[in-house]
Scaffold this motif. Structure first.
Motif, PDB file in Angstrom:
ATOM      1  N   VAL A  48       1.176  -1.731   0.050  1.00 29.74           N
ATOM      2  CA  VAL A  48      -0.263  -0.437   0.731  1.00 29.74           C
ATOM      3  C   VAL A  48       0.934   1.148  -0.275  1.00 29.74           C
ATOM      4  O   VAL A  48       1.156   1.970  -0.494  1.00 29.74           O
ATOM      5  N   ALA A  49       1.677   1.248   0.843  1.00 26.71           N
ATOM      6  CA  ALA A  49       2.735   3.083   0.792  1.00 26.71           C
ATOM      7  C   ALA A  49       3.528   2.531   1.978  1.00 26.71           C
ATOM      8  O   ALA A  49       3.683   1.277   2.661  1.00 26.71           O
ATOM      9  N   ALA A  50       4.897   3.554   1.839  1.00 26.02           N
ATOM     10  CA  ALA A  50       6.013   2.664   2.786  1.00 26.02           C
ATOM     11  C   ALA A  50       6.275   4.961   2.914  1.00 26.02           C
ATOM     12  O   ALA A  50       6.274   5.415   2.640  1.00 26.02           O
ATOM     13  N   ILE A  51       7.208   4.256   4.399  1.00 23.11           N
ATOM     14  CA  ILE A  51       7.342   6.145   4.906  1.00 23.11           C
ATOM     15  C   ILE A  51       9.212   6.005   5.265  1.00 23.11           C
ATOM     16  O   ILE A  51       9.326   4.865   6.189  1.00 23.11           O
ATOM     17  N   PRO A  52      10.246   6.066   4.593  1.00 19.32           N
ATOM     18  CA  PRO A  52      11.876   5.695   5.400  1.00 19.32           C
ATOM     19  C   PRO A  52      11.614   7.051   6.686  1.00 19.32           C
ATOM     20  O   PRO A  52      10.638   8.110   6.837  1.00 19.32           O
ATOM     21  N   TRP A  53      12.825   6.681   7.551  1.00 22.08           N
ATOM     22  CA  TRP A  53      12.633   8.532   8.599  1.00 22.08           C
ATOM     23  C   TRP A  53      12.281   9.369   8.360  1.00 22.08           C
ATOM     24  O   TRP A  53      12.090  10.243   8.691  1.00 22.08           O
ATOM     25  N   GLY A  55      12.684  11.419   4.191  1.00 23.79           N
ATOM     26  CA  GLY A  55      12.196  11.688   2.524  1.00 23.79           C
ATOM     27  C   GLY A  55      10.959  11.074   2.294  1.00 23.79           C
ATOM     28  O   GLY A  55      10.188  11.593   2.628  1.00 23.79           O
ATOM     29  N   SER A  56      11.090  10.866   0.740  1.00 28.65           N
ATOM     30  CA  SER A  56       9.655  10.557   0.128  1.00 28.65           C
ATOM     31  C   SER A  56       8.627   9.264   0.274  1.00 28.65           C
ATOM     32  O   SER A  56       9.435   8.361   0.764  1.00 28.65           O
ATOM     33  N   THR A  57       7.442   9.741   0.302  1.00 28.91           N
ATOM     34  CA  THR A  57       6.407   8.583   0.808  1.00 28.91           C
ATOM     35  C   THR A  57       6.636   7.919  -0.599  1.00 28.91           C
ATOM     36  O   THR A  57       6.743   8.489  -1.392  1.00 28.91           O
ATOM     37  N   THR A  58       5.463   6.367  -0.075  1.00 26.83           N
ATOM     38  CA  THR A  58       5.461   5.773  -2.117  1.00 26.83           C
ATOM     39  C   THR A  58       4.223   4.698  -1.862  1.00 26.83           C
ATOM     40  O   THR A  58       3.793   4.277  -0.592  1.00 26.83           O
ATOM     41  N   PHE A  68      -5.435   7.684   0.660  1.00 27.38           N
ATOM     42  CA  PHE A  68      -4.719   7.036   1.412  1.00 27.38           C
ATOM     43  C   PHE A  68      -3.115   8.259   1.654  1.00 27.38           C
ATOM     44  O   PHE A  68      -2.804   8.122   1.150  1.00 27.38           O
ATOM     45  N   THR A  69      -2.747   8.055   3.166  1.00 25.22           N
ATOM     46  CA  THR A  69      -1.862   9.180   2.947  1.00 25.22           C
ATOM     47  C   THR A  69      -1.827   8.857   4.379  1.00 25.22           C
ATOM     48  O   THR A  69      -1.510   7.803   5.760  1.00 25.22           O
ATOM     49  N   ILE A  70       0.043   7.896   4.195  1.00 23.75           N
ATOM     50  CA  ILE A  70       1.284   7.633   5.321  1.00 23.75           C
ATOM     51  C   ILE A  70       1.844   8.995   6.545  1.00 23.75           C
ATOM     52  O   ILE A  70       2.157   9.627   5.087  1.00 23.75           O
ATOM     53  N   VAL A  79       3.737   4.469  12.893  1.00 25.69           N
ATOM     54  CA  VAL A  79       3.603   5.348  11.575  1.00 25.69           C
ATOM     55  C   VAL A  79       1.781   4.876  11.697  1.00 25.69           C
ATOM     56  O   VAL A  79       1.176   4.129  12.177  1.00 25.69           O
ATOM     57  N   TYR A  80       1.328   5.459  10.732  1.00 21.14           N
ATOM     58  CA  TYR A  80       0.506   5.511  10.436  1.00 21.14           C
ATOM     59  C   TYR A  80      -0.733   5.905   8.896  1.00 21.14           C
ATOM     60  O   TYR A  80       0.584   6.303   7.821  1.00 21.14           O
ATOM     61  N   LEU A  81      -1.423   5.076   9.152  1.00 21.61           N
ATOM     62  CA  LEU A  81      -1.706   5.386   7.797  1.00 21.61           C
ATOM     63  C   LEU A  81      -3.447   5.833   7.942  1.00 21.61           C
ATOM     64  O   LEU A  81      -4.576   5.526   8.200  1.00 21.61           O
ATOM     65  N   GLN A  82      -3.847   6.957   7.432  1.00 21.82           N
ATOM     66  CA  GLN A  82      -5.026   8.255   7.163  1.00 21.82           C
ATOM     67  C   GLN A  82      -5.711   6.979   5.977  1.00 21.82           C
ATOM     68  O   GLN A  82      -5.323   7.850   4.912  1.00 21.82           O
TER      69      GLN A  82
END
Length: 119
Positions: A48-53, A55-58, A68-70, A79-82
């Protein structure tokens, strides 16, 4: 030992919103990517999505972009997934997972959260 504890799933009507949370413990997560996956009945698990410490989300699914917003709270290792404008096809078990930033494989997984969107 890495532990991932998820919360926030449930039943919602189409068009509604949910926020999933995943609290990580057991490591310093500054070099970890945190992500969300989902698996619907009879289907393969999908990213669905990923986020580093930092930088950019994927986002892995065109169907969730714009809905959706991670996000990530580094101080809380969470980590959240709205998820907004939910659709019945978003119904799935949602999993939180983490991987070391240089490792392509997610090695630690949460227990999964059921998200059901009724029409």
């Amino acid at each position: 030992q890495v532990q991932l504890v998820e919360s926030g799933g449930g039943l919602v009507q189409a068009g509604g919103s949910l926020r999933l949370s995943c609290a990580a413990s057991g490591r310093t997560f500054s070099n970890y990517v945190m992500g969300w996956f989902r698996q619907a009945p009879g289907k393969e698990r999908e990213f669905v999505a990923a986020i580093p410490w930092s930088g950019s989300t994927t986002y892995g699914l065109d169907s969730v972009k714009g809905r959706f917003t991670i996000s990530r709270d580094n101080a809380m290792n969470t980590v959240y997934l709205q998820m907004n404008s939910l659709k019945p096809e978003d119904t799935a078990v949602y999993y939180c997972a983490v991987r070391v930033i240089l490792d392509q494989q997610y090695r630690y997984w949460g227990q999964g959260l059921q998200v059901t969107v009724s029409s």
